[in-house]
Motif scaffolding. Sequence first.
Motif: not given
Length: 410
Positions: A57-59, A64-68
Amino acid sequence: MMKNSQPLSLRIPEPSGRPGDTPDFSHISLDAAGAVARPETDTTPASLRDMAFRLVRVLDDEGRAVGPWDPRLDPETLRRGLKAMILTRAFDDRMHRAHRQGKTSFYMKCTGEEAIAVAQGMILSREDMGFPTYRQQGLLIARDYPLVEMMHQIYSNAADPIKGRQLPILYASKAFGFFTISGNLGTQVPQAVGWAMASAYKGDDKLAVTWIGDGATAEGDFHNALTFAAVYRAPVILNIVNNQWAISSFQGIAGGLETTFASKAIGYGLPALRVDGNDFLAVWAATRWAEERARANLGATVIELFTYRAAPHSTSDDPSRYRPGDEFEKWPLGDPVARLKQHLITLDEWSEEQHEVELKAAEDRVRAAGKEAEAVGTLGQSRPSVKTMFEDVYATEDWRLVEQRREVGI
């Protein structure tokens, strides 16, 4: 002789909710946005086993867009994706109404699943061949395939680009990387693997990508394809769209209660990702990862896209007979259109006012295409010429065709 001390019983899987029940998704385990690591594309399949049980998951809940896995897309690409999803939904709504008005015999919506086809259609080249199901209309729409051509095919009218040779919604366009949809469920997967094998055998640089529903993974064609994809390292992306429901049976009937669909790849020695299918950015990032792997001659990747079929299976289906009516509203991963919209608003690259304008623009565009297609004719009002029966059969016309044409007066 040994004898059972109690009678044997057969277990019949049951969904968590039936009509009239309160939707319950408490059994679903979701990783937080940004929590899943992004491995290198050359990681061995054995080292990736856990990825089949996690959820990329990103959003996050605030958009917000988070993580690798954040693909760090520019705002214009994000806007193109959102507009294509809005247009896909508007197209679906109009064509569903057209069926209710008797203008076509059949239609299938992809409501709630738009992020999958749109993101993947934008990433992959038109020269890469897609082997879709009937819910990847967003693949064509994201690539600007003419809406009126899609409508001609749905109406099977005189301008049908497939000349009346397919059921409505079974589109085809070689120029747009869209292989003829296979009406027999599951058969598109071995077709895609075979096409990818041929591309690699010729030393070409084109990939294949295919989609299958959760229910059809129980078909033998799916498992045969995974064997060939693994053995020959075919450059193919194998998408499993787990939208929770097959025609009228829930995903547990196909084994979804025992394990994840992504984990089916493990027994074949294939890498697998499990992805939030309602997260445009997560779909984009996972597809890019699989594409890079295939182009590096590392073979196939299985991607389970975890989503929800919001609409009926088709215009022949009534989901109120087998699931709670408001289940999609309670789906924990939300609506893909609303989530990408919120992400753009968070970036100050979109607004509620812009969204309303785009909704209206999409409706107007679909309405204009509809009028153009209906001017040629809808179901029963117009059909391809009889002479098209004799076209595209032989490169050089066979004498029997000449005789048959003469018999019908053409």
